[in-house]
Write an enzyme that holds these catalytic residues in place. Sequence first.
Site, PDB file in Angstrom:
ATOM      1  N   ARG A  63       0.880  -1.172   0.000  1.00  0.00           N
ATOM      2  CA  ARG A  63       0.000   0.000   0.000  1.00  0.00           C
ATOM      3  C   ARG A  63       0.915   1.218   0.000  1.00  0.00           C
ATOM      4  O   ARG A  63       1.634   1.453   0.978  1.00  0.00           O
ATOM      5  CB  ARG A  63      -0.923   0.001   1.223  1.00  0.00           C
ATOM      6  CG  ARG A  63      -1.647   1.315   1.411  1.00  0.00           C
ATOM      7  CD  ARG A  63      -2.765   1.264   2.403  1.00  0.00           C
ATOM      8  NE  ARG A  63      -3.904   0.552   1.866  1.00  0.00           N
ATOM      9  CZ  ARG A  63      -5.131   0.588   2.388  1.00  0.00           C
ATOM     10  NH1 ARG A  63      -5.351   1.285   3.484  1.00  0.00           N
ATOM     11  NH2 ARG A  63      -6.117  -0.090   1.839  1.00  0.00           N
ATOM     12  N   HIS A  85      -7.311   0.849  -6.482  1.00  0.00           N
ATOM     13  CA  HIS A  85      -7.533  -0.049  -5.330  1.00  0.00           C
ATOM     14  C   HIS A  85      -8.223  -1.327  -5.831  1.00  0.00           C
ATOM     15  O   HIS A  85      -9.391  -1.569  -5.535  1.00  0.00           O
ATOM     16  CB  HIS A  85      -8.393   0.689  -4.294  1.00  0.00           C
ATOM     17  CG  HIS A  85      -8.400   0.063  -2.933  1.00  0.00           C
ATOM     18  ND1 HIS A  85      -7.643  -1.037  -2.600  1.00  0.00           N
ATOM     19  CD2 HIS A  85      -9.096   0.388  -1.803  1.00  0.00           C
ATOM     20  CE1 HIS A  85      -7.865  -1.344  -1.334  1.00  0.00           C
ATOM     21  NE2 HIS A  85      -8.735  -0.509  -0.830  1.00  0.00           N
ATOM     22  N   GLN A  92     -10.195  -3.899  -3.493  1.00  0.00           N
ATOM     23  CA  GLN A  92     -11.519  -3.482  -3.015  1.00  0.00           C
ATOM     24  C   GLN A  92     -12.602  -3.828  -4.030  1.00  0.00           C
ATOM     25  O   GLN A  92     -13.724  -4.179  -3.678  1.00  0.00           O
ATOM     26  CB  GLN A  92     -11.515  -1.977  -2.740  1.00  0.00           C
ATOM     27  CG  GLN A  92     -12.814  -1.471  -2.132  1.00  0.00           C
ATOM     28  CD  GLN A  92     -13.057  -1.981  -0.724  1.00  0.00           C
ATOM     29  OE1 GLN A  92     -12.191  -1.888   0.112  1.00  0.00           O
ATOM     30  NE2 GLN A  92     -14.243  -2.515  -0.474  1.00  0.00           N
ATOM     31  N   ASP A 125     -17.194   7.398  -1.628  1.00  0.00           N
ATOM     32  CA  ASP A 125     -15.936   7.239  -0.885  1.00  0.00           C
ATOM     33  C   ASP A 125     -15.629   8.589  -0.244  1.00  0.00           C
ATOM     34  O   ASP A 125     -16.270   9.601  -0.570  1.00  0.00           O
ATOM     35  CB  ASP A 125     -14.825   6.813  -1.876  1.00  0.00           C
ATOM     36  CG  ASP A 125     -13.505   6.457  -1.191  1.00  0.00           C
ATOM     37  OD1 ASP A 125     -13.478   6.299   0.049  1.00  0.00           O
ATOM     38  OD2 ASP A 125     -12.488   6.345  -1.909  1.00  0.00           O
ATOM     39  N   CYS A 136     -16.265   1.755   0.482  1.00  0.00           N
ATOM     40  CA  CYS A 136     -15.131   0.884   0.830  1.00  0.00           C
ATOM     41  C   CYS A 136     -14.728   1.010   2.297  1.00  0.00           C
ATOM     42  O   CYS A 136     -14.065   0.121   2.832  1.00  0.00           O
ATOM     43  CB  CYS A 136     -13.942   1.171  -0.078  1.00  0.00           C
ATOM     44  SG  CYS A 136     -13.278   2.846   0.101  1.00  0.00           S
ATOM     45  N   ARG A 180     -13.601  -8.626   1.691  1.00  0.00           N
ATOM     46  CA  ARG A 180     -12.173  -8.407   1.426  1.00  0.00           C
ATOM     47  C   ARG A 180     -11.402  -9.682   1.751  1.00  0.00           C
ATOM     48  O   ARG A 180     -10.494 -10.081   1.026  1.00  0.00           O
ATOM     49  CB  ARG A 180     -11.640  -7.235   2.265  1.00  0.00           C
ATOM     50  CG  ARG A 180     -12.185  -5.870   1.904  1.00  0.00           C
ATOM     51  CD  ARG A 180     -11.713  -5.410   0.535  1.00  0.00           C
ATOM     52  NE  ARG A 180     -10.262  -5.369   0.437  1.00  0.00           N
ATOM     53  CZ  ARG A 180      -9.484  -4.372   0.861  1.00  0.00           C
ATOM     54  NH1 ARG A 180     -10.051  -3.287   1.388  1.00  0.00           N
ATOM     55  NH2 ARG A 180      -8.170  -4.419   0.737  1.00  0.00           N
TER      56      ARG A 180
HETATM   57  N1  NVA Z   1      -9.934   6.741  -1.438  1.00  0.00           N
HETATM   58  C1  NVA Z   1      -9.604   6.280  -0.106  1.00  0.00           C
HETATM   59  C2  NVA Z   1      -9.835   4.802   0.016  1.00  0.00           C
HETATM   60  C3  NVA Z   1      -9.555   4.241   1.383  1.00  0.00           C
HETATM   61  C4  NVA Z   1      -9.714   2.746   1.439  1.00  0.00           C
HETATM   62  C5  NVA Z   1      -8.145   6.619   0.200  1.00  0.00           C
HETATM   63  O1  NVA Z   1      -7.288   6.461  -0.681  1.00  0.00           O
HETATM   64  O2  NVA Z   1      -7.878   7.072   1.313  1.00  0.00           O
HETATM   65  N1   CP Z   2     -11.250  -0.175   2.341  1.00  0.00           N
HETATM   66  C1   CP Z   2      -9.978  -0.270   2.779  1.00  0.00           C
HETATM   67  O1   CP Z   2      -9.036  -0.503   2.012  1.00  0.00           O
HETATM   68  O2   CP Z   2      -9.836  -0.159   4.121  1.00  0.00           O
HETATM   69  P1   CP Z   2      -8.475   0.010   4.937  1.00  0.00           P
HETATM   70  O3   CP Z   2      -7.910   1.362   4.595  1.00  0.00           O
HETATM   71  O4   CP Z   2      -8.908  -0.097   6.367  1.00  0.00           O
HETATM   72  O5   CP Z   2      -7.537  -1.088   4.551  1.00  0.00           O
END
Ligand code: NVA
Ligand code: CP
Length: 305
Positions: free
Chosen positions: A101, A128, A131, A216, A256, A284
């Site tokens: 990540r 992502h 997801q 989101d 998500c 997930r």
């Molecule tokens: N768009 C959000 C998704 C979190 C799972 C982010 O990147 O923070």
């Molecule tokens: N939706 C998602 O990826 O959650 P986290 O940021 O908690 O991993």
Amino acid sequence: MPLRHLVNLSDLSQAEFKGLLERATELKAQRTGHEPLKNKVLAMLFEKSSTRTRISFETGMIQLGGAAIFLSPRDTQLGRGEPIEDSARVISRMVDCIMLRTHEHRTVELFAQHSSVPVINGLTDQSHPCQLLADMQTYFEHRGDIRGKTVAWIGDGNNMCHSYLEAASLLDFTLKIACPPSYEPDQQFMDKADGRGVLMHDPKAAAEGADLVVTDVWASMGQEEEQSRRELAFRGFEVDDQLMSRAAQDALFMHCLPAHRGEEVSASVLEGPQSVVWDEAENRLHAQKALLEFLLIEDHPLREH
Ligand code: NVA
Ligand code: CP
């Protein structure tokens, strides 16, 4: 067996994607007692916070008979500037799979280029894909095939929106995207959707008749300092009961998570009867177990190359 990665959803064929969704639902029914990844190790590198991604990958590896190692930038020499290319070569000589990540999407791409084991994108600024495996599994479980359906994306044209555009192309649904001007998704992802992505600026128009409504956060991880500017720009983009009433009667709502009640979604929608966000979060685990099998098992039957 050629090395496969999941850097973006488009790394999968349509048949592979659908096969993974079916397999995820099988694994959900089975839960434990199936350990094809005995002695396999997943390294998980996180530059950003996570609840669902970390716990689902770690639990998934344990349930499949393997193990997972959690690494923050403080735990590795990457945080002190060891080149990504060197880190990828070294880490992949010791483990069987690497999940990352990262802030920059390029980091995951570089890792994949230099890794001798499968690399999984656990979220970047650009996409992502994991997801989307869970979201699509959830839709199929509740409503059947999403082919020909209409999905409304309400909010930021962000990493999740990009992966939705890829899913629209692979699974053949229409994605109506309502975002404020200058928060549109990248054109390269609109192009990838091959006409299935429809861009607009009015959330009501996007929600009209939709089979699935998705939103989101307005400020993604790394954009915290833009929060107040974004709150202004996204005024009128909250998914509330009024907006949901424009969607099809049996429309589902997804997010998500983590969610901000009273910003991008009202508490009543998030907790309401159309919301499937808790199933979506649980999936997930199952979807990624299917993915880990797919990437790590020799001659996996779903693999087309
Ligand atoms: N768009 C959000 C998704 C979190 C799972 C982010 O990147 O923070
Ligand atoms: N939706 C998602 O990826 O959650 P986290 O940021 O908690 O991993």
